[in-house]
Design an enzyme around this catalytic site. Structure first.
Site, mmCIF file in Angstrom:
data_model
loop_
_atom_site.group_PDB
_atom_site.id
_atom_site.type_symbol
_atom_site.label_atom_id
_atom_site.label_comp_id
_atom_site.label_asym_id
_atom_site.label_seq_id
_atom_site.Cartn_x
_atom_site.Cartn_y
_atom_site.Cartn_z
ATOM 1 N N HIS A 137 0.802 -1.224 0.000
ATOM 2 C CA HIS A 137 0.000 0.000 0.000
ATOM 3 C C HIS A 137 0.836 1.276 0.000
ATOM 4 O O HIS A 137 0.319 2.358 0.275
ATOM 5 C CB HIS A 137 -0.947 0.002 1.206
ATOM 6 N N ASP A 161 -8.844 -1.403 -1.715
ATOM 7 C CA ASP A 161 -8.441 -0.396 -0.725
ATOM 8 C C ASP A 161 -8.306 0.988 -1.344
ATOM 9 O O ASP A 161 -7.337 1.710 -1.103
ATOM 10 C CB ASP A 161 -7.146 -0.800 -0.014
#
Length: 216
Positions: free
Chosen positions: A144, A170
């Protein structure tokens, strides 16, 4: 009506270690079933313990294609010791590092899906560099940070076939809603801005895009 997994597959998904909520899982499954009609492999970046892999494997089984899942199995940034998403059960006691590969294999075995998945163990950019086949579906759910999420997009998005799907997990447009960084959101914007992808649907933090253009 979107395709839905059978009760036993959904139960296996819910029982598996992982973070994806059911509504996003159902959207992922429906997208994988749709993409499977192209007759090309379905690929996931970011395996963890196999929660989402169950859904891709079942969709691949139904379509008669292969599901591939790419991960180094040492955990992403937010899963390391000291972070909220760290699970001590995933640590190899002998070497002191995370190793989610055993949990992943147990997940697939319990779901009866081992024969429908090829697990590629390694760093996503390294594998992408030697990949030379079109894919009907790419699910980006790895690291991420901008470095890792960006590399996953750059490495795998060009392999999505015309009409295939790029799915990004996400994606948090509002900074106050994110929990691991907004790199996936920036990848999502980058994909739309490239002119190569058109948004199909949004469910929670899951975005489904279709390959409709040539440039990336």
């Amino acid at each position: 009506m979107p395709a839905a997994p059978k009760p036993e597959i959904l139960a296996a998904f819910e029982a598996a270690k992982g973070f994806m909520p059911v509504d996003e899982g159902l959207a992922l499954y429906a997208a994988a079933v749709e993409a499977g009609r192209l007759g090309l492999p379905l690929l996931e970046v970011g395996t963890y313990c196999g929660r989402s892999t169950i859904l891709l494997a079942d969709a691949a089984r139904a379509a008669g294609v292969t599901a591939l899942t790419v991960d180094h199995h040492r955990g992403s940034e937010e899963q390391q010791p000291g972070w909220d998403y760290h699970d001590p059960e995933t640590v190899d006691a002998e070497i002191g590092l995370m190793d989610t590969l055993p949990a992943f294999r147990r997940t697939l075995f319990k779901a009866g899906l081992e024969e429908h998945v090829v697990a590629v163990v390694g760093r996503s950019p390294q594998i992408a560099k030697i990949w030379n086949s079109p894919l009907g579906f790419v699910f980006v759910d790895g690291g991420h940070t901008d470095e890792h999420a960006g590399a996953d997009y750059e490495g795998w998005a060009p392999h999505v076939a015309e009409g295939g799907l790029l799915v990004i997990h996400d994606v948090f447009p509002h900074p106050e809603d994110e929990f691991t960084g907004q790199a996936p959101y920036r990848v999502y914007l980058r994909a739309l801005g490239s002119g190569a992808f058109t948004e199909v649907s949004a469910t929670g933090s899951l975005r489904v895009l279709r390959r409709t253009g040539a440039g990336i």
